[in-house]
Design a protein around this motif. Structure first.
Motif, PDB file in Angstrom:
ATOM      1  N   CYS A 109      19.384 -11.541 -55.597  1.00 61.28           N
ATOM      2  CA  CYS A 109      18.077 -11.540 -56.286  1.00 61.28           C
ATOM      3  C   CYS A 109      16.970 -11.332 -55.259  1.00 61.28           C
ATOM      4  N   ALA A 110      16.941 -10.152 -54.662  1.00 60.01           N
ATOM      5  CA  ALA A 110      16.071  -9.908 -53.509  1.00 60.01           C
ATOM      6  C   ALA A 110      14.753  -9.241 -53.861  1.00 60.01           C
ATOM      7  N   ARG A 111      14.517  -8.913 -55.123  1.00 64.29           N
ATOM      8  CA  ARG A 111      13.271  -8.238 -55.490  1.00 64.29           C
ATOM      9  C   ARG A 111      12.176  -9.286 -55.683  1.00 64.29           C
ATOM     10  N   ASP A 112      11.205  -9.264 -54.791  1.00 60.85           N
ATOM     11  CA  ASP A 112      10.162 -10.292 -54.792  1.00 60.85           C
ATOM     12  C   ASP A 112       9.446 -10.394 -56.133  1.00 60.85           C
ATOM     13  N   ALA A 118       8.640 -12.507 -66.124  1.00 63.36           N
ATOM     14  CA  ALA A 118       9.226 -13.147 -67.301  1.00 63.36           C
ATOM     15  C   ALA A 118      10.739 -13.016 -67.322  1.00 63.36           C
ATOM     16  N   LYS A 119      11.273 -12.020 -66.632  1.00 61.00           N
ATOM     17  CA  LYS A 119      12.730 -11.847 -66.602  1.00 61.00           C
ATOM     18  C   LYS A 119      13.383 -12.782 -65.598  1.00 61.00           C
ATOM     19  N   GLY A 120      12.647 -13.125 -64.533  1.00 59.34           N
ATOM     20  CA  GLY A 120      13.194 -13.967 -63.485  1.00 59.34           C
ATOM     21  C   GLY A 120      14.091 -13.178 -62.543  1.00 59.34           C
ATOM     22  N   PRO A 121      14.535 -13.787 -61.453  1.00 59.77           N
ATOM     23  CA  PRO A 121      15.463 -13.127 -60.531  1.00 59.77           C
ATOM     24  C   PRO A 121      16.777 -12.828 -61.253  1.00 59.77           C
ATOM     25  N   LEU A 122      17.277 -11.615 -61.092  1.00 61.90           N
ATOM     26  CA  LEU A 122      18.438 -11.188 -61.875  1.00 61.90           C
ATOM     27  C   LEU A 122      19.700 -11.047 -61.032  1.00 61.90           C
ATOM     28  N   ILE A 123      20.791 -11.582 -61.563  1.00 65.06           N
ATOM     29  CA  ILE A 123      22.129 -11.265 -61.053  1.00 65.06           C
ATOM     30  C   ILE A 123      22.662 -10.178 -61.969  1.00 65.06           C
TER      31      ILE A 123
END
Length: 256
Positions: A109-112, A118-123
């Motif tokens: 989840c490296a996209r700052d 609203a989606k949050g860090p994604l796996i």
């Protein structure tokens, strides 16, 4: 049949006005945070939790702000790195869950911008990618463990469970399927407070007992040099009582 299709033009305007009035009275989610880590052992529990998270995440912008997300990501990962090496003792979360969470947050989840969206860090990586990068040979099992403790929720998850990520890399995900670590954003304050509490417990149950042990060891050596003195036996008993108390309060007991 929709309401607007069953009414005329005047009725449509009146219906929309009433709907707007109704929506204006609904409770908002801005500023609401999670105040605890939840254990979700059943599928029904996880489904209800995911629905709640989806509503609460609406307080974040659709396209996150990179500087804000970068700052939040760094702060949370610093804490998660500590928890991954020494798991908190005041919450009943298995140590391996903190390791999974830190690995995913740091390497996948490296996209700052996602850390403020609203989606949050994604796996959203494939099993092969997760195996190469994280060493997860059973990615679904690893992710399921994160979901069991409320750290991961489904995000537009495909029916076959396939994970993928598309978009412009600038917070605008056009096409994605996977799992969101959005609950981390809602737990930001709680996790910061947990880190402070754990630091206090570490000082109380680890650092202070170590200092006491060094002090009592030095005192024992002094007493041995004066064993023939009348005060030596009483002093030794006091040192033994201090040592017993140190062993008792130096234990790190996981609270229920």
């Amino acid at each position: 049949m929709s309401i607007t299709n069953s009414q005329g033009g005047t009725g449509q305007r009146r219906g929309l006005s009433l709907l707007g009035d109704l929506l204006g009275t609904l409770p908002g989610y801005e500023g609401i945070e999670l105040d605890a880590i939840e254990h979700l052992p059943s599928e029904a529990d996880r489904a209800r939790y995911s629905a709640k998270i989806a509503l609460m995440m609406q307080q974040f912008p659709e396209q996150g702000r990179k500087p804000t997300g970068r700052q939040r990501r760094r702060a949370l990962l610093d804490i998660l790195e500590t928890f991954a090496s020494q798991a908190p003792v005041s919450v009943a979360v298995p140590p391996i869950v903190w390791k999974y969470l830190h690995l995913a947050g740091a390497k996948i989840c490296a996209r700052d911008a996602d850390w403020d969206s609203a989606k949050g860090p994604l796996i959203a990586a494939s099993n092969d990618h997760l195996r190469r990068v994280l060493g997860w040979n059973a990615a679904r099992t690893n992710i399921a463990k994160l979901a069991e403790y409320g750290f991961a929720v489904p995000y537009c998850l495909a029916g076959n469970g396939k994970r993928y990520l598309g978009g412009d890399g600038d917070g605008g995900t056009e096409d994605a399927s996977g799992w969101s670590l959005g609950p981390l954003l809602l737990l930001e304050t709680y996790i910061s407070q947990l880190a402070e509490r754990e630091d206090g417990l570490r000082r109380q149950h680890v650092e202070f007992p170590r200092r006491i042990k060094r002090a009592t060891s030095a005192a024992y050596r002094i007493v041995r040099a004066f064993e023939q003195e009348s005060w030596a036996p009483a002093t030794r008993k006091k040192l033994e009582a201090i040592a017993d108390a140190r062993r008792l309060y130096g234990r790190r007991i996981l609270s229920a």
